[in-house]
Design a protein around this motif. Structure first.
Motif, short mmCIF file in Angstrom:
data_model
loop_
_atom_site.label_atom_id
_atom_site.label_comp_id
_atom_site.label_asym_id
_atom_site.label_seq_id
_atom_site.Cartn_x
_atom_site.Cartn_y
_atom_site.Cartn_z
N GLN A 6 -10.31 0.63 12.13
CA GLN A 6 -9.98 1.34 13.37
C GLN A 6 -8.50 1.71 13.40
O GLN A 6 -8.14 2.81 13.84
N ILE A 7 -7.65 0.79 12.96
CA ILE A 7 -6.21 1.06 12.92
C ILE A 7 -5.92 2.22 11.97
O ILE A 7 -5.16 3.13 12.30
N ILE A 8 -6.57 2.22 10.80
CA ILE A 8 -6.37 3.30 9.83
C ILE A 8 -6.82 4.63 10.42
O ILE A 8 -6.11 5.64 10.32
N ASP A 9 -7.99 4.63 11.06
CA ASP A 9 -8.48 5.87 11.69
C ASP A 9 -7.51 6.38 12.74
O ASP A 9 -7.24 7.58 12.84
N ASN A 24 3.30 -3.85 11.03
CA ASN A 24 3.40 -5.30 11.26
C ASN A 24 2.45 -6.10 10.39
O ASN A 24 2.77 -7.21 9.96
N MET A 25 1.28 -5.54 10.12
CA MET A 25 0.29 -6.25 9.30
C MET A 25 0.72 -6.36 7.84
O MET A 25 0.44 -7.36 7.19
N PHE A 26 1.39 -5.33 7.33
CA PHE A 26 1.62 -5.25 5.89
C PHE A 26 3.09 -5.26 5.46
O PHE A 26 3.37 -5.32 4.27
N SER A 27 4.01 -5.19 6.38
CA SER A 27 5.42 -5.04 5.98
C SER A 27 5.93 -6.22 5.16
O SER A 27 6.67 -6.02 4.19
N ALA A 28 5.54 -7.43 5.48
CA ALA A 28 6.03 -8.60 4.72
C ALA A 28 5.54 -8.56 3.28
O ALA A 28 6.32 -8.78 2.35
N LYS A 29 4.26 -8.26 3.08
CA LYS A 29 3.71 -8.20 1.72
C LYS A 29 4.34 -7.06 0.93
O LYS A 29 4.66 -7.21 -0.26
N GLY A 70 -4.53 -2.59 -1.59
CA GLY A 70 -4.31 -2.17 -2.97
C GLY A 70 -3.78 -0.75 -3.04
O GLY A 70 -2.89 -0.43 -3.84
N TRP A 71 -4.32 0.13 -2.19
CA TRP A 71 -3.86 1.51 -2.12
C TRP A 71 -2.38 1.55 -1.72
O TRP A 71 -1.58 2.26 -2.33
N MET A 72 -2.05 0.77 -0.69
CA MET A 72 -0.66 0.70 -0.24
C MET A 72 0.25 0.12 -1.32
O MET A 72 1.35 0.63 -1.56
N LYS A 73 -0.21 -0.93 -1.96
CA LYS A 73 0.57 -1.59 -3.00
C LYS A 73 0.96 -0.60 -4.10
O LYS A 73 2.10 -0.57 -4.55
N ARG A 74 0.00 0.24 -4.51
CA ARG A 74 0.30 1.26 -5.53
C ARG A 74 1.39 2.21 -5.05
O ARG A 74 2.27 2.59 -5.82
N ILE A 75 1.35 2.58 -3.78
CA ILE A 75 2.38 3.47 -3.24
C ILE A 75 3.75 2.80 -3.34
O ILE A 75 4.72 3.42 -3.77
#
Length: 177
Positions: A6-9, A24-29, A70-75
């Protein structure tokens, strides 16, 4: 609370609140990934911001197949490598003296932050190859293409990175005992 889909949409529709949640969900990783490839914290912070701009610009291309993380990580890896290629002219690495026997007892453990510091201190080309091969599990063929080097150079840089790390670990252990 919304789930990730839902967040992605919502992000695809330009919802800034959803973009904030995603950040906020992914910035630390993603910051941890940026730190692996950056020369310092400030460069990692710049790459993090550039990476999220790219994520939000490209999010409509994410089709839901495969892991979003994984998609974000590649970016973020690609942003780091792109920054490295732009900022680093081709460098000839100094020949390092042959290392003496650097066998290290496999049972000995050193703190993760110490090992991470040793990796950060590697010469840039060695650090890039080491991170891509060891942490991202990328084959030398792909590393060579991404960094614009030969496969042999990738293998050589990995061997030299490992030698340097072995020496640093051996020195660290000698001082700790």
């Amino acid at each position: 609370m919304c789930n990730l889909e839902q967040i992605i949409d919502k992000c695809k529709k330009g919802d800034n609140m959803a973009a904030g949640k995603l950040y906020n969900m992914f910035s630390a990783k993603m910051f941890a990934i940026c730190l692996r490839y950056a020369r310092d914290r400030m460069e990692a912070e710049d790459t993090l911001q550039d990476g999220f701009i790219k994520v939000f610009d490209s999010i409509k291309q994410y089709n839901g197949k495969g892991s979003f993380e994984g998609w974000m990580k590649r970016i973020f890896i690609n942003m780091s490598l792109e920054k490295f290629r732009k900022e680093q002219p081709i460098q000839l690495m100094e020949e390092l003296p042959d290392t003496e026997d650097t066998d290290i007892d496999e049972e000995v453990q050193i703190p993760a932050n110490v090992l991470q510091q040793f990796i950060q201190e590697l010469p840039e080309k060695y650090k890039m190859v080491f991170n891509l091969y060891v942490l991202e599990e990328m084959p030398h063929k792909d590393i060579a293409v991404r960094l614009g080097i030969t496969e042999g150079t990738s293998k050589s840089n990995l061997a030299r990175a490992r030698d340097i790390l072995k020496r640093k670990i051996k020195e660290y252990l000698k001082n700790e005992i």
